[in-house]
Design a protein around this motif. Structure first.
Motif, PDB file in Angstrom:
ATOM      1  N   CYS A   1      40.910  43.721  38.972  1.00 50.51           N
ATOM      2  CA  CYS A   1      40.224  44.439  40.044  1.00 50.51           C
ATOM      3  C   CYS A   1      40.995  44.273  41.348  1.00 50.51           C
ATOM      4  CB  CYS A   1      38.780  43.949  40.208  1.00 50.51           C
ATOM      5  SG  CYS A   1      38.632  42.204  40.641  1.00 50.51           S
ATOM      6  N   HIS A   2      40.768  45.197  42.277  1.00 49.84           N
ATOM      7  CA  HIS A   2      41.420  45.189  43.581  1.00 49.84           C
ATOM      8  C   HIS A   2      40.348  45.132  44.680  1.00 49.84           C
ATOM      9  CE1 HIS A   2      45.709  46.381  42.565  1.00 49.84           C
ATOM     10  NE2 HIS A   2      45.094  46.370  41.395  1.00 49.84           N
ATOM     11  N   ILE A   3      40.659  44.411  45.739  1.00 46.13           N
ATOM     12  CA  ILE A   3      39.747  44.247  46.871  1.00 46.13           C
ATOM     13  C   ILE A   3      40.473  44.661  48.140  1.00 46.13           C
ATOM     14  CG2 ILE A   3      38.287  42.644  48.159  1.00 46.13           C
ATOM     15  CD1 ILE A   3      38.291  40.862  45.619  1.00 46.13           C
ATOM     16  N   VAL A   4      39.841  45.534  48.925  1.00 49.87           N
ATOM     17  CA  VAL A   4      40.402  45.994  50.200  1.00 49.87           C
ATOM     18  C   VAL A   4      39.505  45.485  51.318  1.00 49.87           C
ATOM     19  CG1 VAL A   4      41.086  47.982  51.589  1.00 49.87           C
ATOM     20  CG2 VAL A   4      41.314  48.060  49.096  1.00 49.87           C
ATOM     21  N   ALA A  28      45.398  35.384  40.997  1.00 50.87           N
ATOM     22  CA  ALA A  28      45.038  36.105  42.224  1.00 50.87           C
ATOM     23  C   ALA A  28      46.297  36.382  43.030  1.00 50.87           C
ATOM     24  CB  ALA A  28      44.056  35.290  43.049  1.00 50.87           C
ATOM     25  N   ARG A  29      46.447  37.613  43.475  1.00 50.53           N
ATOM     26  CA  ARG A  29      47.579  37.993  44.314  1.00 50.53           C
ATOM     27  C   ARG A  29      47.050  38.591  45.614  1.00 50.53           C
ATOM     28  NH1 ARG A  29      49.701  39.864  39.147  1.00 50.53           N
ATOM     29  NH2 ARG A  29      51.444  38.553  38.514  1.00 50.53           N
ATOM     30  N   HIS A  65      44.878  43.028  50.948  1.00 54.12           N
ATOM     31  CA  HIS A  65      44.725  43.692  49.655  1.00 54.12           C
ATOM     32  C   HIS A  65      44.864  42.628  48.563  1.00 54.12           C
ATOM     33  CE1 HIS A  65      46.031  47.200  46.808  1.00 54.12           C
ATOM     34  NE2 HIS A  65      44.826  46.743  46.544  1.00 54.12           N
ATOM     35  N   ILE A  66      43.788  42.365  47.841  1.00 55.14           N
ATOM     36  CA  ILE A  66      43.737  41.292  46.849  1.00 55.14           C
ATOM     37  C   ILE A  66      43.552  41.887  45.464  1.00 55.14           C
ATOM     38  CG2 ILE A  66      42.550  39.175  46.147  1.00 55.14           C
ATOM     39  CD1 ILE A  66      41.500  38.966  49.032  1.00 55.14           C
ATOM     40  N   SER A  67      44.248  41.326  44.488  1.00 59.82           N
ATOM     41  CA  SER A  67      44.033  41.719  43.086  1.00 59.82           C
ATOM     42  C   SER A  67      43.721  40.469  42.272  1.00 59.82           C
ATOM     43  CB  SER A  67      45.262  42.431  42.516  1.00 59.82           C
ATOM     44  OG  SER A  67      46.364  41.557  42.439  1.00 59.82           O
ATOM     45  N   LEU A  68      42.666  40.544  41.467  1.00 61.31           N
ATOM     46  CA  LEU A  68      42.266  39.464  40.569  1.00 61.31           C
ATOM     47  C   LEU A  68      42.567  39.915  39.146  1.00 61.31           C
ATOM     48  CD1 LEU A  68      38.817  38.469  42.143  1.00 61.31           C
ATOM     49  CD2 LEU A  68      41.082  37.534  42.642  1.00 61.31           C
TER      50      LEU A  68
END
Length: 418
Positions: free
Chosen positions: A113-116, A3-4, A66-69
């Protein structure tokens, strides 16, 4: 799973980043949680809703998250599974009640995937982002790995470190996991080739669509002597996210490379003369009408000639890569006669516009030649005739001419009066 989390001051920036991916066909919108509008038909209203929520706390500057899994390339996750994992992750880090957009990307070799979202709540509360990765994200990530049977991030590092260097191939962005592909190239290049500068190393890495960068002038990366590795597209432009050198198992950082520079300078010296001889023979006995032809002549001898071209299309530097001896030399390291300017003059080219298409014939003759000799049909032939002699002329010419003046013709020096 990895996770970033990236935090910024502009909620529109990550939104437009993901929407551009959707328009290009490299991503799709999986879910829109806690939104008051139907996002599939009103995406612009979704970002307006996020902006209004951010505006509730004008005193908070960092308000965009802004998260990327990222999952292992060996895992085959459906959209429903990825959505469920993302929902549990957001709940675990304290963002379960926040409005967020979930995008699945297809532009890399691994599923991700990306989360905003935003850290501002509807009640004007602020979710702390201080050490959120260490205090909240890491425990939740490990818990989800066990719950869903995901491949652990620590196992991925072990797998990458055992890559066979012979497996290195040209990296194509999106087909293989970026870090894994770059790691293969670094394992195959850094301990094998003999280079003495970052430019020479990049010449070899460029054969695999990889580049090492120190950052812009005055940047934090440059000030701290950092180094990042990036993937190149078919036009030689950087694409994708840069990866820090310290994140690779082999630690190809700048201080470690500089120690190799000193050792390689001694190791490559014994291959210098043989490389120069091959270049000289190619130039003397194999007529090259273009720079591309000169490259092909050397390529047939397992030598790669990599030009460095500026923004105007002018070649200002050359790097020679001997694939047999694994020795790498900039033109200036071989000698002045092997620099870009000297080589272009030796093959009768004044300027290169594009190393793939050739040169401009109207300037091949340079200055000082009659206009009638500079036509397109005979410019190269005439230029070679002006500068090259036949074998018979070379054999018959005088190698030494006496310049002594007979004694009788010399004037006597006047004696200086005391």
């Amino acid at each position: 799973m990895v996770a970033r989390i990236k935090c910024s001051t502009n909620i529109r920036k990550p939104f437009h980043y993901n929407e551009n991916k959707v328009r290009e066909g490299d991503a799709c919108l999986l879910a829109a949680e806690n939104m008051l509008v139907h996002v599939d038909t009103h995406k612009d209203k979704a970002v307006l809703l996020l902006e209004r929520q951010v505006a509730l706390r004008p005193d908070v500057k960092v308000n965009s998250v802004h998260i990327s899994l990222n999952f292992s390339p060996d895992e085959q996750l459906s959209n429903e599974q990825m959505e469920l994992i993302a929902r549990d992750y957001m709940e675990g880090i304290g963002f379960g009640n926040q409005p967020y957009l979930l995008y699945r990307h297809f532009d890399s070799g691994h599923p991700h995937c990306h989360i905003v979202t935003t850290n501002i709540g509807l009640d004007k509360s602020r979710i702390s982002l201080h050490q959120i990765g260490k205090l909240k994200s890491e425990p939740v990530r490990k818990e989800l790995e066990n719950r869903y049977g995901l491949i652990k991030a620590e196992q991925q590092k072990t797998k990458i470190s055992t890559i066979n260097p012979l497996d290195a191939t040209k990296v194509i962005y999106g087909k293989v996991a970026t870090k894994q592909a770059i790691s293969k190239v670094l394992n195959a290049v850094i301990p094998v080739y003999k280079y003495c500068s970052l430019a020479e190393l990049n010449a070899v890495l460029g054969l695999y669509n990889v580049r090492a960068e120190q950052g812009n002038n005055g940047s934090r990366i440059e000030q701290n002597k950092g180094l990042v590795y990036r993937v190149l597209d078919h036009e030689g432009q950087c694409i994708g996210v840069p990866i820090k050198a310290s994140l690779f198992t082999e630690k190809p950082t700048l201080p470690n490379l500089e120690r190799r520079f000193l050792a390689n300078d001694v190791g490559r010296s014994k291959f210098k003369d043989s490389l120069k001889n091959k270049i000289d023979i190619t130039l003397k006995f194999k007529k090259c009408a273009s720079f591309k032809e000169f490259q092909d002549r050397l390529k047939s001898q397992d030598i790669r000639l990599v030009p460095r071209v500026n923004g105007d299309g002018i070649i200002f530097g050359l790097t020679y890569i001997d694939l047999k001896s694994k020795a790498v030399f900039n033109g200036s390291a071989l000698g002045k006669e092997y620099s870009a300017k000297a080589i272009l003059e030796r093959i009768h080219l004044a300027k290169i516009v594009n190393p793939e298409t050739g040169f401009e014939k109207n300037i091949a003759l340079g200055k000082g030649y009659p206009k009638e000799l500079s036509n397109e049909n005979n410019c190269i032939v005439v230029y070679e005739r002006l500068h090259e002699k036949s074998a018979l002329a070379l054999m018959m010419q005088y190698e030494y001419a006496a310049t002594n003046v007979p004694y009788e013709w010399k004037k006597k020096k006047k004696k200086r009066k005391k």
